[in-house]
Design a protein around this motif. Structure first.
Motif, PDB file in Angstrom:
ATOM      1  N   LEU B  79       0.529  -1.473  -0.160  1.00 39.67           N
ATOM      2  CA  LEU B  79       0.124   0.208  -0.123  1.00 39.67           C
ATOM      3  C   LEU B  79       0.713   0.815  -0.256  1.00 39.67           C
ATOM      4  CD1 LEU B  79      -2.984  -1.010   2.431  1.00 39.67           C
ATOM      5  CD2 LEU B  79      -2.880  -0.645  -0.584  1.00 39.67           C
ATOM      6  N   GLN B  82       0.821   3.686  -4.977  1.00 40.13           N
ATOM      7  CA  GLN B  82      -0.920   3.114  -5.180  1.00 40.13           C
ATOM      8  C   GLN B  82      -0.365   4.725  -6.182  1.00 40.13           C
ATOM      9  OE1 GLN B  82      -4.041   2.709  -2.367  1.00 40.13           O
ATOM     10  NE2 GLN B  82      -2.359   3.483  -0.116  1.00 40.13           N
ATOM     11  N   SER B 180       1.561   8.954   6.620  1.00 43.79           N
ATOM     12  CA  SER B 180       1.188   7.710   5.448  1.00 43.79           C
ATOM     13  C   SER B 180       0.724   8.031   4.377  1.00 43.79           C
ATOM     14  CB  SER B 180      -0.267   6.782   6.838  1.00 43.79           C
ATOM     15  OG  SER B 180      -0.705   5.937   5.543  1.00 43.79           O
ATOM     16  N   ASP B 182      -1.140   6.144   1.980  1.00 42.23           N
ATOM     17  CA  ASP B 182      -2.800   5.261   2.078  1.00 42.23           C
ATOM     18  C   ASP B 182      -3.910   6.365   2.901  1.00 42.23           C
ATOM     19  OD1 ASP B 182      -4.387   3.285   1.948  1.00 42.23           O
ATOM     20  OD2 ASP B 182      -4.562   2.255   4.065  1.00 42.23           O
ATOM     21  N   PHE B 183      -2.966   7.247   3.554  1.00 41.03           N
ATOM     22  CA  PHE B 183      -3.905   7.799   4.630  1.00 41.03           C
ATOM     23  C   PHE B 183      -4.410   8.620   3.900  1.00 41.03           C
ATOM     24  CE2 PHE B 183      -6.449  10.589   7.807  1.00 41.03           C
ATOM     25  CZ  PHE B 183      -7.116   9.458   8.160  1.00 41.03           C
ATOM     26  N   ASP B 184      -3.874   9.309   2.931  1.00 37.53           N
ATOM     27  CA  ASP B 184      -3.677  10.996   2.474  1.00 37.53           C
ATOM     28  C   ASP B 184      -4.099  10.656   1.510  1.00 37.53           C
ATOM     29  OD1 ASP B 184      -2.716  11.667   4.992  1.00 37.53           O
ATOM     30  OD2 ASP B 184      -1.043  13.558   4.639  1.00 37.53           O
ATOM     31  N   ILE B 185      -3.578   9.599   0.876  1.00 38.68           N
ATOM     32  CA  ILE B 185      -3.648   9.962  -0.616  1.00 38.68           C
ATOM     33  C   ILE B 185      -5.755  10.344  -1.318  1.00 38.68           C
ATOM     34  CG2 ILE B 185      -4.969   6.934  -0.880  1.00 38.68           C
ATOM     35  CD1 ILE B 185      -2.914   6.763  -3.332  1.00 38.68           C
ATOM     36  N   MET B 187      -6.116  13.019  -0.904  1.00 40.19           N
ATOM     37  CA  MET B 187      -6.713  14.522  -0.024  1.00 40.19           C
ATOM     38  C   MET B 187      -6.634  15.168  -0.564  1.00 40.19           C
ATOM     39  SD  MET B 187      -5.526  14.023   3.644  1.00 40.19           S
ATOM     40  CE  MET B 187      -6.289  12.544   4.507  1.00 40.19           C
ATOM     41  N   GLN B 191      -5.979  19.542   3.495  1.00 39.01           N
ATOM     42  CA  GLN B 191      -6.525  18.088   4.077  1.00 39.01           C
ATOM     43  C   GLN B 191      -5.223  17.629   4.741  1.00 39.01           C
ATOM     44  OE1 GLN B 191      -9.012  16.493   0.714  1.00 39.01           O
ATOM     45  NE2 GLN B 191     -11.100  16.949   1.463  1.00 39.01           N
ATOM     46  N   TRP B 192      -4.024  17.580   3.531  1.00 40.58           N
ATOM     47  CA  TRP B 192      -2.843  16.339   3.567  1.00 40.58           C
ATOM     48  C   TRP B 192      -2.235  17.240   5.065  1.00 40.58           C
ATOM     49  CZ3 TRP B 192      -1.714  17.198  -1.467  1.00 40.58           C
ATOM     50  CH2 TRP B 192      -0.594  17.996  -2.047  1.00 40.58           C
ATOM     51  N   ALA B 194      -3.288  18.919   7.374  1.00 38.88           N
ATOM     52  CA  ALA B 194      -3.835  19.633   8.158  1.00 38.88           C
ATOM     53  C   ALA B 194      -3.305  19.138  10.171  1.00 38.88           C
ATOM     54  CB  ALA B 194      -5.258  18.800   8.552  1.00 38.88           C
ATOM     55  N   PRO B 195      -3.019  18.280   9.850  1.00 37.58           N
ATOM     56  CA  PRO B 195      -1.801  18.460  11.539  1.00 37.58           C
ATOM     57  C   PRO B 195      -1.275  19.213  11.486  1.00 37.58           C
ATOM     58  CG  PRO B 195      -2.557  15.520   9.862  1.00 37.58           C
ATOM     59  CD  PRO B 195      -1.945  17.034   9.208  1.00 37.58           C
ATOM     60  N   PRO B 238       3.642   5.955  10.120  1.00 40.86           N
ATOM     61  CA  PRO B 238       3.299   5.362  10.470  1.00 40.86           C
ATOM     62  C   PRO B 238       2.535   4.293  10.909  1.00 40.86           C
ATOM     63  CG  PRO B 238       2.673   7.350   9.442  1.00 40.86           C
ATOM     64  CD  PRO B 238       3.784   6.972   8.946  1.00 40.86           C
ATOM     65  N   GLU B 239       2.902   3.715   9.781  1.00 42.29           N
ATOM     66  CA  GLU B 239       2.350   2.194   9.681  1.00 42.29           C
ATOM     67  C   GLU B 239       3.427   1.553  10.634  1.00 42.29           C
ATOM     68  OE1 GLU B 239       2.243   3.964   6.959  1.00 42.29           O
ATOM     69  OE2 GLU B 239       0.124   3.316   6.277  1.00 42.29           O
ATOM     70  N   TYR B 241       5.302   3.141  13.545  1.00 46.49           N
ATOM     71  CA  TYR B 241       5.334   3.576  14.229  1.00 46.49           C
ATOM     72  C   TYR B 241       5.678   2.696  15.554  1.00 46.49           C
ATOM     73  CZ  TYR B 241       5.091   6.808  18.113  1.00 46.49           C
ATOM     74  OH  TYR B 241       4.450   7.766  18.659  1.00 46.49           O
TER      75      TYR B 241
END
Lengths: 202, 355
Positions: B79, B82, B180, B182-185, B187, B191-192, B194-195, B238-239, B241
């Protein structure tokens, strides 16, 4: 606990509003639990929409609280199902066969809105045709960043991943595509040191 | 140009190290004695022969081992690579960009021979000699982004431009600073990010987005970003971590010099010709504190930056707990002398350490 004002800090989180009438050939409402109240409020001033409406409702812990009132709306179709997975094939079928000009109204928990919005977008619905109204539980739909498993109805931080069992903290980062917030191991830098769980937004 | 490729690892036994030559060209990210977010984008033009700014896609002594590390990460977690369905053309654009740049900049290492759409690509360091049809996915073992991403140092994200925004709709990401794919794709730019703390309030993202959307074909841009990593671990995902996080707590006054690394990203942005997408290569360079401190200017400056950084940033970059340990180490290399402007080491002109 309706119309909770979410903190503004999360740029990636969708904006939740209040349903407004928009012209459409047909209207699809998908709600869980207290989300039924959003449909009832909307229908109160937009009764004519009901003749071309399909309501899919998953009462969860609300039980029969809203079912009679929903029946009284005389929507062209009303489905009350026990769980989201049970309703999923129906939802996907309706979305796949939806025509241009459908209006989609999602209400209830963030989890329900996330999952159905993701399904609607995958089926080709445009974001402009989807409205979201949050009602009821402040629970979140969380994805474990480590094992990728999704845990529904998370109401505390940290929480335990229902798939891999790690203790995860609730990160304020939301993926529209997956319809989930991100959960990250809370004790990664001090194994076993898991803070007490506190209720979200408290 | 001949590069002696290292045989080294970026995990487990961590045999990664920088040669003297690699350290001399390390992209030290601080142009002054303090740090705050800024857009800090400049044209990615060839400058300073021998530096990481000389070539469009820098190849260095870590190339072969980094590509081996990437293959291992992808085998463990597919993953990490992608591409949403509408991004295939941008993938081909990117493949072409890399092949043309590398064969031009490093003709002894890479060759590209075109006969119409029949292309032959030779990558000598990795022992690859492939013939394929440009724009025909069935003639490559992977999609175009993954194919060339497995042969190009740095993470690569393809950004689709639409609705006055940029969308991270494809990527190959195995050397990331804790985000990540896989999480951010899927966005958009806001949005990406945001943190990220503070930067949005400073208006950094709005200005950066405006700049990026105006990048023209043939006029790429670049900037440096940085964070801290304990051990030369490329895959701070992160995966994973849950496994590597604990390493951050395992440095001591005795080991901090060798284990604590400054992690620098050379980020470049290129407009792509057919898709009108942008490619965003994020190239990671690592250097240990003890190596950095051998350059007097960098030793002085790194101490001052770490000492004065706002707590929110140290927290976001994940080193707030180790900051006291870092300062104990780095203060030995700060004699209070002024430093010259700019990021370059200025070995000949800056005075040696006076203590």
């Amino acid at each position: 606990m309706s119309n909770f004002e979410f903190p503004s800090s999360i740029v990636s989180r969708p904006v939740y509003g209040t349903f407004e009438a928009r012209p459409g050939h047909s209207h699809l409402f998908i709600a869980d639990a207290e989300g039924a109240a959003a449909i009832l409020d909307f229908a109160g001033s937009n009764q004519s929409v009901m003749a071309t409406s399909h309501i899919i409702y998953i009462p969860k812990d609300c039980g029969d609280k809203y079912v009679k009132q929903l029946e009284a709306l005389n929507a062209s179709q009303l489905y009350v199902g026990p769980t989201y997975p049970a309703a999923m094939s129906r939802i996907n079928h309706v979305l796949a066969n939806a025509h241009m000009g459908i209006q989609i109204y999602l209400s209830g928990t963030e989890g329900l809105m996330s999952e159905t919005r993701t399904a609607a977008m995958a089926a080709g619905a445009s974001l402009d045709s989807i409205q979201l109204e949050h009602r009821g539980s402040l629970s979140r739909r969380m994805q474990c960043v480590h094992c990728k498993g999704i845990t529904e109805d998370v109401i505390t931080d940290p929480y335990v991943c229902s798939h891999c069992g790690l203790n995860l903290f609730v990160r304020d980062h939301y993926s529209e595509r997956l319809g989930v917030f991100q959960g990250v191991r809370v004790d990664a830098e001090d194994h076993g040191n898991v803070p007490d769980a506190v209720e979200l937004y408290k | 140009m001949t590069i002696q490729f290292n045989d080294e690892t970026f995990k487990d036994d961590y045999t990664f190290k920088n040669s003297k030559e690699a350290l001399a060209r390390f992209p030290f990210p601080f142009h002054e004695d303090s740090y705050m977010y800024s857009v800090n984008l400049e044209p990615h033009v060839t400058s300073r022969p021998g530096s990481v700014y000389e070539m469009g896609f820098d190849v260095d002594e870590h190339y072969v081992s980094e590509m081996r590390d990437r293959a291992e990460v992808l085998a463990q977690d597919p993953l990490r690579s992608q591409s949403l369905p509408h991004m295939t053309l941008a993938g081909w654009d990117f493949l072409e960009l890399v092949m043309e740049n590398k064969s031009k900049d490093y003709p002894d290492l890479f060759e590209l021979h075109k006969d119409g759409n029949k292309w032959r690509w030779i990558n000598k360091p990795l022992g690859i000699d492939d013939t394929f049809t440009f724009l025909d996915e069935t003639t490559l073992p992977y999609g175009p982004l993954e194919y060339i991403g497995r042969q190009t140092q740095g993470d690569h994200v393809l950004l689709d431009q639409r609705e006055d925004n940029l969308w991270a709709d494809a990527g190959i990401v195995t050397t990331q600073a804790d985000w990540s794919l896989d999480f951010d794709i899927g966005m958009n730019f806001f949005q990406w990010h945001a943190p990220v703390p503070l930067a949005a309030e400073l208006g950094v993202f709005k200005r950066a987005l405006k700049f990026l959307m105006n990048i023209q074909l043939g006029a790429p841009a670049r900037r440096l970003n940085w964070t801290m990593t304990v051990n030369p671990l490329l895959d701070t995902s992160p995966e994973n971590y849950a496994e590597w996080g604990i390493q951050k707590t395992e440095i001591t006054p005795e080991t901090i010099g060798s284990k604590q690394h400054l992690r620098v990203e050379l980020q470049t942005l290129w407009r792509l010709p057919r898709s009108n997408a942008l490619v965003f290569p994020i190239r990671c360079y690592l250097a240990s504190f003890e190596d950095i401190a051998t350059v007097p200017k960098w030793g002085r400056r790194l101490h001052r930056v770490v000492r004065d950084i706002p707590d929110e940033l140290a927290t976001y970059k994940g080193f707030i707990d180790n900051k006291p340990l870092m300062l104990d180490f780095l203060s030995k290399f700060d004699d209070g002398l002024p430093t010259s402007d700019g990021i370059w080491p200025d070995i000949e002109t800056e005075p040696p350490l006076q203590k």
